[in-house]
Design a protein around this motif. Sequence first.
Motif, PDB file in Angstrom:
ATOM      1  N   GLN A   1       0.790  -1.243   0.150  1.00 10.72           N
ATOM      2  CA  GLN A   1       0.066  -0.073   0.174  1.00 10.72           C
ATOM      3  C   GLN A   1       0.996   1.100  -0.181  1.00 10.72           C
ATOM      4  O   GLN A   1       1.272   1.898   1.033  1.00 10.72           O
ATOM      5  N   ASP A   2       1.256   1.669  -1.282  1.00  9.89           N
ATOM      6  CA  ASP A   2       2.377   2.592  -1.106  1.00  9.89           C
ATOM      7  C   ASP A   2       1.879   4.008  -1.845  1.00  9.89           C
ATOM      8  O   ASP A   2       2.623   4.734  -2.332  1.00  9.89           O
ATOM      9  N   LEU A   3       0.741   4.150  -2.327  1.00  5.22           N
ATOM     10  CA  LEU A   3      -0.087   5.270  -2.916  1.00  5.22           C
ATOM     11  C   LEU A   3      -0.719   6.162  -2.088  1.00  5.22           C
ATOM     12  O   LEU A   3      -1.461   5.553  -1.138  1.00  5.22           O
TER      13      LEU A   3
ATOM     14  N   SER B   1      -1.305  10.451  -6.165  1.00  5.95           N
ATOM     15  CA  SER B   1      -2.211  10.627  -7.279  1.00  5.95           C
ATOM     16  C   SER B   1      -3.396  11.489  -6.936  1.00  5.95           C
ATOM     17  O   SER B   1      -3.574  11.947  -5.573  1.00  5.95           O
ATOM     18  N   ALA B   2      -4.103  12.155  -7.563  1.00  3.61           N
ATOM     19  CA  ALA B   2      -5.086  13.078  -7.257  1.00  3.61           C
ATOM     20  C   ALA B   2      -6.444  12.868  -8.051  1.00  3.61           C
ATOM     21  O   ALA B   2      -6.391  12.426  -9.316  1.00  3.61           O
ATOM     22  N   ILE B   3      -7.689  13.404  -7.718  1.00  2.00           N
ATOM     23  CA  ILE B   3      -8.819  13.494  -8.181  1.00  2.00           C
ATOM     24  C   ILE B   3      -9.527  14.934  -8.018  1.00  2.00           C
ATOM     25  O   ILE B   3      -9.593  15.369  -6.961  1.00  2.00           O
ATOM     26  N   GLU B   4      -9.874  15.548  -9.036  1.00  2.00           N
ATOM     27  CA  GLU B   4     -10.547  16.873  -9.233  1.00  2.00           C
ATOM     28  C   GLU B   4     -11.583  16.477 -10.130  1.00  2.00           C
ATOM     29  O   GLU B   4     -11.501  15.917 -11.082  1.00  2.00           O
ATOM     30  N   ASP B   5     -12.780  17.321  -9.653  1.00  2.00           N
ATOM     31  CA  ASP B   5     -13.744  17.212 -10.581  1.00  2.00           C
ATOM     32  C   ASP B   5     -13.699  18.107 -11.709  1.00  2.00           C
ATOM     33  O   ASP B   5     -14.644  17.612 -12.714  1.00  2.00           O
TER      34      ASP B   5
ATOM     35  N   ILE C   1       2.519  21.201  -8.940  1.00  2.00           N
ATOM     36  CA  ILE C   1       1.535  19.941  -8.715  1.00  2.00           C
ATOM     37  C   ILE C   1       1.473  19.091 -10.070  1.00  2.00           C
ATOM     38  O   ILE C   1       1.821  17.771  -9.703  1.00  2.00           O
ATOM     39  N   PRO C   2       1.198  19.363 -11.208  1.00  2.00           N
ATOM     40  CA  PRO C   2       1.245  18.559 -12.365  1.00  2.00           C
ATOM     41  C   PRO C   2       2.452  17.377 -12.337  1.00  2.00           C
ATOM     42  O   PRO C   2       2.249  16.455 -12.701  1.00  2.00           O
ATOM     43  N   ASN C   3       3.556  17.954 -12.040  1.00  2.00           N
ATOM     44  CA  ASN C   3       4.743  17.443 -12.066  1.00  2.00           C
ATOM     45  C   ASN C   3       4.860  16.465 -10.801  1.00  2.00           C
ATOM     46  O   ASN C   3       5.757  15.153 -11.008  1.00  2.00           O
ATOM     47  N   LEU C   4       4.362  16.481  -9.885  1.00  2.00           N
ATOM     48  CA  LEU C   4       4.453  15.866  -8.671  1.00  2.00           C
ATOM     49  C   LEU C   4       3.575  14.566  -8.615  1.00  2.00           C
ATOM     50  O   LEU C   4       3.788  13.716  -7.968  1.00  2.00           O
ATOM     51  N   LEU C   5       2.337  14.646  -9.458  1.00  2.00           N
ATOM     52  CA  LEU C   5       1.433  13.673  -9.234  1.00  2.00           C
ATOM     53  C   LEU C   5       1.778  12.630 -10.222  1.00  2.00           C
ATOM     54  O   LEU C   5       2.247  12.657 -11.194  1.00  2.00           O
ATOM     55  N   GLU C   6       1.363  11.097  -9.707  1.00  2.00           N
ATOM     56  CA  GLU C   6       1.575   9.958 -10.293  1.00  2.00           C
ATOM     57  C   GLU C   6       0.455  10.104 -11.461  1.00  2.00           C
ATOM     58  O   GLU C   6       0.668   9.645 -12.833  1.00  2.00           O
ATOM     59  N   LYS C   7      -0.796  10.375 -11.279  1.00  2.00           N
ATOM     60  CA  LYS C   7      -1.777  10.761 -12.141  1.00  2.00           C
ATOM     61  C   LYS C   7      -2.890  11.421 -11.585  1.00  2.00           C
ATOM     62  O   LYS C   7      -3.042  11.681 -10.185  1.00  2.00           O
ATOM     63  N   LEU C   8      -3.330  12.427 -12.490  1.00  2.00           N
ATOM     64  CA  LEU C   8      -4.594  13.266 -12.207  1.00  2.00           C
ATOM     65  C   LEU C   8      -5.792  12.700 -12.839  1.00  2.00           C
ATOM     66  O   LEU C   8      -5.698  12.506 -14.026  1.00  2.00           O
ATOM     67  N   ILE C   9      -6.754  12.327 -12.176  1.00  2.71           N
ATOM     68  CA  ILE C   9      -8.030  11.748 -12.649  1.00  2.71           C
ATOM     69  C   ILE C   9      -9.236  12.931 -12.528  1.00  2.71           C
ATOM     70  O   ILE C   9      -9.100  13.668 -11.411  1.00  2.71           O
ATOM     71  N   VAL C  10      -9.632  13.372 -13.442  1.00  3.40           N
ATOM     72  CA  VAL C  10     -10.704  14.331 -13.824  1.00  3.40           C
ATOM     73  C   VAL C  10     -12.078  13.668 -13.457  1.00  3.40           C
ATOM     74  O   VAL C  10     -12.408  12.741 -14.465  1.00  3.40           O
ATOM     75  N   GLY C  11     -12.782  13.823 -12.530  1.00  4.77           N
ATOM     76  CA  GLY C  11     -13.855  13.092 -12.165  1.00  4.77           C
ATOM     77  C   GLY C  11     -14.414  13.096 -10.825  1.00  4.77           C
ATOM     78  O   GLY C  11     -14.104  14.208 -10.058  1.00  4.77           O
ATOM     79  N   ASP C  12     -15.522  12.772 -10.566  1.00  9.93           N
ATOM     80  CA  ASP C  12     -16.158  12.627  -9.345  1.00  9.93           C
ATOM     81  C   ASP C  12     -15.615  11.545  -8.334  1.00  9.93           C
ATOM     82  O   ASP C  12     -15.769  10.437  -8.508  1.00  9.93           O
TER      83      ASP C  12
END
Length: 163
Positions: free
Chosen positions: A13-15, A40-44, A55-66
């Motif tokens: 569990q490393d994320l 990783s992050a989620i933003e609507d 921030i964009p360079n720090l994230l493994e992935k950015l998911i746009v959604g709910d």
Amino acid sequence: MHPPPSSNQKKPQDLFLVCGLKSLGQHCVAILKEYDVKVSAIEDVQPEHWEVPEIPNLLEKLIVGDCRQPSVLERAGISQCRSILLVTRNERINIEAAFAARRLNPHVRLIVRSDKQNFNKLLWENLGNFVAFEPTHLSAHAFALTALDSEAIRLILNINNMG
């Protein structure tokens, strides 16, 4: 020769997942990355402005959604998460997302932005491994460090919350 790992062993569990990338969420991401962990992050909606430009360079992935939607949480990697920080500005969304995350990952640590103390106590009793903070009382550092789940940090936060 060692036997191959069995499929019954838990994945590491490393994320760390941050839901809500307004000011508090961005600062949580930046602080977590100081500890060299995957975030990783989620933003609507796709953010137009970053308060923390890297921030964009720090994230493994950015998911746009709910972040309340199981499919969105799964795309963000909820099954590999150690902690999820639910720090949107909408308390109801944070709480609904906490329930969705708990159903998908029974072991994930839930850190929720909320100031409803009686309700938070009920949630803690029902969800377990749950911490709620009001950001006007604690900094982004406190939210992020709680996600790392250190006993010393928890003790300090509990002492601070008593006052």
